[in-house]
Scaffold this active site. Sequence first.
Site, short mmCIF file in Angstrom:
data_model
loop_
_atom_site.label_atom_id
_atom_site.label_comp_id
_atom_site.label_asym_id
_atom_site.label_seq_id
_atom_site.Cartn_x
_atom_site.Cartn_y
_atom_site.Cartn_z
N GLU A 264 97.89 76.32 93.86
CA GLU A 264 97.73 76.27 95.31
C GLU A 264 98.47 75.10 95.90
O GLU A 264 99.05 75.19 97.00
CB GLU A 264 96.24 76.19 95.66
CG GLU A 264 95.92 76.34 97.15
CD GLU A 264 95.94 75.04 97.92
OE1 GLU A 264 95.82 75.08 99.15
OE2 GLU A 264 96.06 73.95 97.30
N ASP B 6 87.87 75.75 100.29
CA ASP B 6 88.74 74.60 100.08
C ASP B 6 88.12 73.39 100.75
O ASP B 6 87.07 73.48 101.38
CB ASP B 6 90.15 74.88 100.64
CG ASP B 6 91.25 74.19 99.86
OD1 ASP B 6 91.04 73.04 99.43
OD2 ASP B 6 92.33 74.78 99.69
N HIS C 99 93.78 63.93 98.70
CA HIS C 99 94.95 63.69 97.86
C HIS C 99 95.08 62.22 97.45
O HIS C 99 96.18 61.70 97.28
CB HIS C 99 96.25 64.16 98.55
CG HIS C 99 96.40 65.63 98.54
ND1 HIS C 99 97.60 66.28 98.82
CD2 HIS C 99 95.53 66.63 98.26
CE1 HIS C 99 97.43 67.59 98.72
NE2 HIS C 99 96.17 67.82 98.40
#
Length: 327
Positions: free
Chosen positions: A195, A218, A304
């Site tokens: 993804e 998500d 992230h």
Amino acid sequence: MYELLKKMLAPIGPSGREAMVAKAIQAEIEGWVDTIETDAMGNLIATKQGKGANPRRIMLSAHMDHIGFVVTGYEKEGFLRVTNVGGLSAENCGNVRHVVFENGVEGVLAVEPVKDTPAMKNLFVDIGAENKEEAMKLVQLGDMAVYAPNVVRLGAHRVASPAMDDRCACALLVKLLQSLKDTKDTIIAVFSVQEEVGCRGAQTASFAKAPDIGIALDVTGNGDTPETKLPSLRLGDGIAVKVMDRGSISNPMLRDELLLCGKKAGVKTQREVLPFGATDASAMQLSRGGIPVCTLSIPCRYVHSACEVIDLRDMEAGLQLLLTYLQ
């Protein structure tokens, strides 16, 4: 939910190397679904057959992969040169980070001194090698590393860890399969691959399985830390039902139905408008002749990074909303 989440966060699984994650997930869902298969891309697909006369096919997709670093070369002193796999920049990597390779080799990710903003070319990994030859024996060109697993509780409800994107949604989907009773509709649970590099696994899985409805699970951003106001989401205020992001615009009827199910379930929900990013919904939406999609998002701080933070109450809200919708 916390104990299950820890199990999902433990395996290393950068994009294209998700097999260890799939193994951990399969161990948790065996016996709870009718079939389990792994396709050519590496997607783990679990199906629970609907009991209705003319069941719809509802696909739920949570991705197994997470961001990482791939070895591109060696320095004569034994340091490794790397570049990003997925949405990483040298600037948000920090100065020094603990990383681990698929084969278990540990390392320290660092940034060489530069006058301007650092770029990926300025990153290197120190694995303790004395020279290039020793480094090449320990780690091969093309090997991938990720931020080393490290799960930390923050207060009563919050958890920090690398790979929270999207293992918290994988944990949510696993818990859903373990909790779900018989349904009229057929449930296709996809634990997708790649993804972070273009929603590739969801694209092939949705084409092969031809669902009537697609729901991506998500994480999303947050607007509740200092000087951060967008997206307008707060940790602990419930699961977010996406209106749109850069990759997809949610089907209005499906979106409203999910919001209504949250209300029926008695849980908090938030409406999400994200001016960036995309989820597996973007791939499902364009599959075959197109399908109605929506995304359920778990608000996440520091996405992230090596310390992504979520609130367990938002995961629980997502579970109850989905149980209400599917049953």
